[in-house]
Scaffold this motif. Structure first.
Motif, PDB file in Angstrom:
ATOM      1  N   ALA A 100       3.741   2.070  13.330  1.00 44.90           N
ATOM      2  CA  ALA A 100       4.769   3.057  13.670  1.00 44.90           C
ATOM      3  C   ALA A 100       6.157   2.558  13.258  1.00 44.90           C
ATOM      4  O   ALA A 100       6.961   3.316  12.681  1.00 44.90           O
ATOM      5  CB  ALA A 100       4.730   3.372  15.165  1.00 44.90           C
ATOM      6  N   GLU A 101       6.443   1.287  13.540  1.00 50.17           N
ATOM      7  CA  GLU A 101       7.736   0.712  13.157  1.00 50.17           C
ATOM      8  C   GLU A 101       7.913   0.715  11.637  1.00 50.17           C
ATOM      9  O   GLU A 101       8.989   1.015  11.118  1.00 50.17           O
ATOM     10  CB  GLU A 101       7.843  -0.723  13.680  1.00 50.17           C
ATOM     11  N   HIS A 102       6.844   0.364  10.931  1.00 50.03           N
ATOM     12  CA  HIS A 102       6.884   0.324   9.468  1.00 50.03           C
ATOM     13  C   HIS A 102       7.185   1.699   8.885  1.00 50.03           C
ATOM     14  O   HIS A 102       8.026   1.843   7.974  1.00 50.03           O
ATOM     15  CB  HIS A 102       5.543  -0.200   8.947  1.00 50.03           C
ATOM     16  N   TYR A 107      10.361   4.811   5.750  1.00 48.74           N
ATOM     17  CA  TYR A 107      10.287   6.209   5.327  1.00 48.74           C
ATOM     18  C   TYR A 107      10.942   7.203   6.283  1.00 48.74           C
ATOM     19  O   TYR A 107      10.986   8.400   5.993  1.00 48.74           O
ATOM     20  CB  TYR A 107       8.813   6.613   5.117  1.00 48.74           C
ATOM     21  N   GLY A 108      11.397   6.716   7.435  1.00 47.24           N
ATOM     22  CA  GLY A 108      11.989   7.632   8.401  1.00 47.24           C
ATOM     23  C   GLY A 108      10.979   8.524   9.094  1.00 47.24           C
ATOM     24  O   GLY A 108      11.343   9.555   9.660  1.00 47.24           O
ATOM     25  N   ILE A 109       9.707   8.136   9.085  1.00 45.58           N
ATOM     26  CA  ILE A 109       8.645   8.915   9.732  1.00 45.58           C
ATOM     27  C   ILE A 109       8.493   8.438  11.172  1.00 45.58           C
ATOM     28  O   ILE A 109       8.309   7.245  11.429  1.00 45.58           O
ATOM     29  CB  ILE A 109       7.304   8.753   8.990  1.00 45.58           C
ATOM     30  N   THR A 110       8.557   9.358  12.128  1.00 41.48           N
ATOM     31  CA  THR A 110       8.374   9.026  13.547  1.00 41.48           C
ATOM     32  C   THR A 110       6.947   9.353  13.961  1.00 41.48           C
ATOM     33  O   THR A 110       6.482  10.483  13.777  1.00 41.48           O
ATOM     34  CB  THR A 110       9.360   9.810  14.419  1.00 41.48           C
ATOM     35  N   ASP A 112       3.759   8.803  17.042  1.00 43.48           N
ATOM     36  CA  ASP A 112       3.302   8.400  18.372  1.00 43.48           C
ATOM     37  C   ASP A 112       2.200   7.366  18.165  1.00 43.48           C
ATOM     38  O   ASP A 112       1.104   7.693  17.695  1.00 43.48           O
ATOM     39  CB  ASP A 112       2.768   9.627  19.116  1.00 43.48           C
ATOM     40  N   ALA A 113       2.496   6.098  18.472  1.00 50.57           N
ATOM     41  CA  ALA A 113       1.552   5.023  18.193  1.00 50.57           C
ATOM     42  C   ALA A 113       0.216   5.208  18.901  1.00 50.57           C
ATOM     43  O   ALA A 113      -0.817   4.726  18.415  1.00 50.57           O
ATOM     44  CB  ALA A 113       2.165   3.677  18.581  1.00 50.57           C
ATOM     45  N   GLY A 114       0.209   5.895  20.023  1.00 54.44           N
ATOM     46  CA  GLY A 114      -1.022   6.068  20.773  1.00 54.44           C
ATOM     47  C   GLY A 114      -1.869   7.244  20.340  1.00 54.44           C
ATOM     48  O   GLY A 114      -3.051   7.318  20.680  1.00 54.44           O
ATOM     49  N   ARG A 115      -1.294   8.182  19.569  1.00 55.70           N
ATOM     50  CA  ARG A 115      -2.032   9.401  19.224  1.00 55.70           C
ATOM     51  C   ARG A 115      -2.110   9.668  17.729  1.00 55.70           C
ATOM     52  O   ARG A 115      -3.012  10.381  17.283  1.00 55.70           O
ATOM     53  CB  ARG A 115      -1.365  10.629  19.883  1.00 55.70           C
ATOM     54  N   GLU A 116      -1.172   9.144  16.957  1.00 54.82           N
ATOM     55  CA  GLU A 116      -1.059   9.550  15.557  1.00 54.82           C
ATOM     56  C   GLU A 116      -1.343   8.425  14.571  1.00 54.82           C
ATOM     57  O   GLU A 116      -1.047   8.542  13.390  1.00 54.82           O
ATOM     58  CB  GLU A 116       0.343  10.128  15.303  1.00 54.82           C
ATOM     59  N   ILE A 117      -1.971   7.368  15.037  1.00 58.35           N
ATOM     60  CA  ILE A 117      -2.349   6.226  14.194  1.00 58.35           C
ATOM     61  C   ILE A 117      -3.754   5.787  14.581  1.00 58.35           C
ATOM     62  O   ILE A 117      -4.086   5.718  15.767  1.00 58.35           O
ATOM     63  CB  ILE A 117      -1.380   5.037  14.368  1.00 58.35           C
ATOM     64  N   LEU A 118      -4.571   5.470  13.588  1.00 62.88           N
ATOM     65  CA  LEU A 118      -5.914   4.962  13.815  1.00 62.88           C
ATOM     66  C   LEU A 118      -6.146   3.794  12.871  1.00 62.88           C
ATOM     67  O   LEU A 118      -5.972   3.916  11.652  1.00 62.88           O
ATOM     68  CB  LEU A 118      -6.954   6.057  13.554  1.00 62.88           C
ATOM     69  N   VAL A 119      -6.522   2.647  13.411  1.00 60.32           N
ATOM     70  CA  VAL A 119      -6.836   1.459  12.606  1.00 60.32           C
ATOM     71  C   VAL A 119      -8.288   1.558  12.132  1.00 60.32           C
ATOM     72  O   VAL A 119      -9.179   1.947  12.901  1.00 60.32           O
ATOM     73  CB  VAL A 119      -6.609   0.174  13.417  1.00 60.32           C
ATOM     74  N   LEU A 244       7.892  15.027   2.711  1.00 57.48           N
ATOM     75  CA  LEU A 244       8.416  16.209   2.025  1.00 57.48           C
ATOM     76  C   LEU A 244       8.434  17.405   2.964  1.00 57.48           C
ATOM     77  O   LEU A 244       7.608  17.511   3.890  1.00 57.48           O
ATOM     78  CB  LEU A 244       7.560  16.518   0.796  1.00 57.48           C
ATOM     79  N   PRO A 245       9.348  18.338   2.751  1.00 59.89           N
ATOM     80  CA  PRO A 245       9.435  19.510   3.628  1.00 59.89           C
ATOM     81  C   PRO A 245       8.105  20.260   3.707  1.00 59.89           C
ATOM     82  O   PRO A 245       7.491  20.572   2.680  1.00 59.89           O
ATOM     83  CB  PRO A 245      10.515  20.361   2.960  1.00 59.89           C
ATOM     84  N   GLY A 246       7.652  20.520   4.918  1.00 55.53           N
ATOM     85  CA  GLY A 246       6.438  21.297   5.135  1.00 55.53           C
ATOM     86  C   GLY A 246       5.144  20.537   4.989  1.00 55.53           C
ATOM     87  O   GLY A 246       4.059  21.120   5.137  1.00 55.53           O
ATOM     88  N   ALA A 247       5.208  19.228   4.721  1.00 55.13           N
ATOM     89  CA  ALA A 247       3.983  18.463   4.459  1.00 55.13           C
ATOM     90  C   ALA A 247       3.403  17.790   5.684  1.00 55.13           C
ATOM     91  O   ALA A 247       2.182  17.641   5.799  1.00 55.13           O
ATOM     92  CB  ALA A 247       4.240  17.416   3.381  1.00 55.13           C
ATOM     93  N   ALA A 248       4.235  17.344   6.612  1.00 54.61           N
ATOM     94  CA  ALA A 248       3.780  16.454   7.684  1.00 54.61           C
ATOM     95  C   ALA A 248       2.649  17.056   8.503  1.00 54.61           C
ATOM     96  O   ALA A 248       1.690  16.358   8.868  1.00 54.61           O
ATOM     97  CB  ALA A 248       4.952  16.085   8.594  1.00 54.61           C
ATOM     98  N   GLU A 249       2.711  18.351   8.801  1.00 54.18           N
ATOM     99  CA  GLU A 249       1.741  18.951   9.711  1.00 54.18           C
ATOM    100  C   GLU A 249       0.344  19.081   9.112  1.00 54.18           C
ATOM    101  O   GLU A 249      -0.632  19.321   9.825  1.00 54.18           O
ATOM    102  CB  GLU A 249       2.217  20.328  10.173  1.00 54.18           C
TER     103      GLU A 249
END
Length: 416
Positions: A100-102, A107-110, A112-119, A244-249
């Motif tokens: 999440a920090e990286h 890249y300025g991407i925020t 949620d370390a508990g929900r939006e990342i999977l190792v 990019l605009p509109g891509a994250a979701e």
């Protein structure tokens, strides 16, 4: 012949009497011949030839040096401190936080370390789990840029979906927007993007990535990005599609510590994106490896927190190695496409191929004749398109600088 092996050797007698999904995976990877026999990959064949002839092996893309001492020491400490049992299902908390920090730092991407990342067990498991989890059979299509990393086709076939290639054509090795628009349609479930690209070294332009996002919206497709070479962009900075605009979701982004920290054997990767998509990937991933590499996870976390000088140095070193290799290839008579990222350089051997030979035949003799090993680009394309890439060869410039210099010297000498 098969697309991947490009040869006649076989591991075994016909095995088609053994039914199962393995057949789809093997066919997708080009390893199952029409007579039902399994073929070895060209990677294994060329690497064996490199050993026999004491050749500089620029075939397979793994480093020949250890990673940063801080990262290695962190793994040793973790082992000694008892981090040797199962890690939590989503990953070690320190690695989740570090990813999440990286993403925020570079890249300025925020996230949620508990929900939006999977190792995951490397980027390969992240790719396989995402494709298996999000594809639903023969009505689904996956748009892939060809040539492509060979696990893509196997995982897509295993999921029962259809691979739709967009060609990267010599000499630019850039996708044509009209080809991309023809490939993406209402049956497209996923657009799979490898940027920086293996095997070509291409870094996609903003025009291309904007069009990927536009087409994904138009056809309600997901975007799956393989970004393991993110810190090996040699000119400029990596720009994730998720920014990019509109891509994250609708974007799932994959990376790993293997290439960045020269720890390919640790197999520590991760996938990030919207929580509901990550949950879908987790539903499959937890039944593949469950978890892996417990003591290596906090070590990769330490790596992700290294200073800017380390990351800047990666690109600078790779640029030096790229340029050394390119000089040797040109001196040997190859036409060279200068890569913008990754470990890899693609060269056209058309001007030096003996009559009747293609790049696959040429690469088989290269270790003995020149003392350098490389991989024909046909190892990364579907059988129907082999002819389009028949004279192209991939060289991996990820060895020590003195090793690349020796390979360049041998190549240059072969052209005199």
């Amino acid at each position: 012949m098969t697309a991947r092996s490009s040869g006649t050797r076989r591991y075994a007698e016909p095995v088609l009497h053994i039914s199962g999904a393995w057949q789809r995976a093997a066919r997708g990877a080009g390893l199952l011949a029409s007579d039902g026999s399994l073929a070895p990959t060209i990677f294994a064949e060329i690497s064996a030839a490199a050993v026999r002839h004491d050749a500089v092996n620029l075939g397979q893309g793994f480093p020949d040096e250890d990673g940063p001492a801080d990262v290695l020491d962190a793994a040793t400490r973790a082992i000694r401190d008892g981090v040797n049992q199962y890690s939590p299902g989503r990953g070690h908390p320190d690695l989740l936080a570090a990813v999440a920090e990286h993403q925020q730092r570079f890249y300025g991407i925020t996230l949620d370390a508990g929900r939006e990342i999977l190792v995951t067990a490397g980027a390969t498991e992240a790719l396989s789990a995402a494709l298996l989890g999000l594809l639903d059979g023969p009505d689904d299509e996956v748009v892939v840029f060809e040539p492509y990393y060979d696990s893509y086709a196997a995982a897509i076939a295993l999921a029962g979906a259809r691979l739709v290639p967009v060609p990267l054509r010599w000499p630019s090795l850039e996708p044509d927007l009209d080809d991309l628009r023809r490939a993406v349609g209402d049956r497209t479930r996923i657009i799979l993007v490898n940027d920086p690209h293996n095997p070509t070294g291409t870094v996609f332009s903003r025009e291309v990535t904007d069009e990927i996002v536009r087409l994904a919206h138009r056809h309600d497709a997901l975007i799956l990005t393989d970004e393991v070479y993110e810190h090996l962009v040699m000119d400029g900075r990596h720009v994730p599609i998720a920014t990019l605009p509109g891509a994250a979701e609708r974007t799932l982004s994959i990376s790993s510590g293997g290439k960045t920290f020269r720890t390919t054997g640790w197999k520590i990767g991760w996938i990030t994106g919207p929580a509901d998509l990550i949950d879908a990937v987790l539903a499959v991933k937890q039944y593949l490896t469950f978890v892996n590499g417990a003591p290596f996870q906090p070590a990769i976390a330490a790596g992700l927190r290294l200073g800017d000088a380390f990351f800047d140095g990666l690109a600078a070193t790779q640029r030096e190695r790229r340029d050394l290799l390119g000089e040797g290839l040109r001196a040997a008579g190859y036409a060279v496409s200068t890569p913008a990222g990754s470990y890899f350089t693609v060269a056209d051997a058309r001007g030096i191929l003996p009559p009747g030979q293609d790049a696959a035949d040429f690469c088989r003799t290269l270790p003995e004749r020149v003392g350098v090993a490389a991989i024909p680009l046909t190892a990364f394309v579907s059988a129907a398109h082999r002819r389009d890439y028949a004279s192209l060869i991939r060289f991996a410039a990820c060895k020590r600088t003195e090793v690349i210099a020796e390979a360049a010297r041998r190549l240059a000498a072969s052209g005199r």
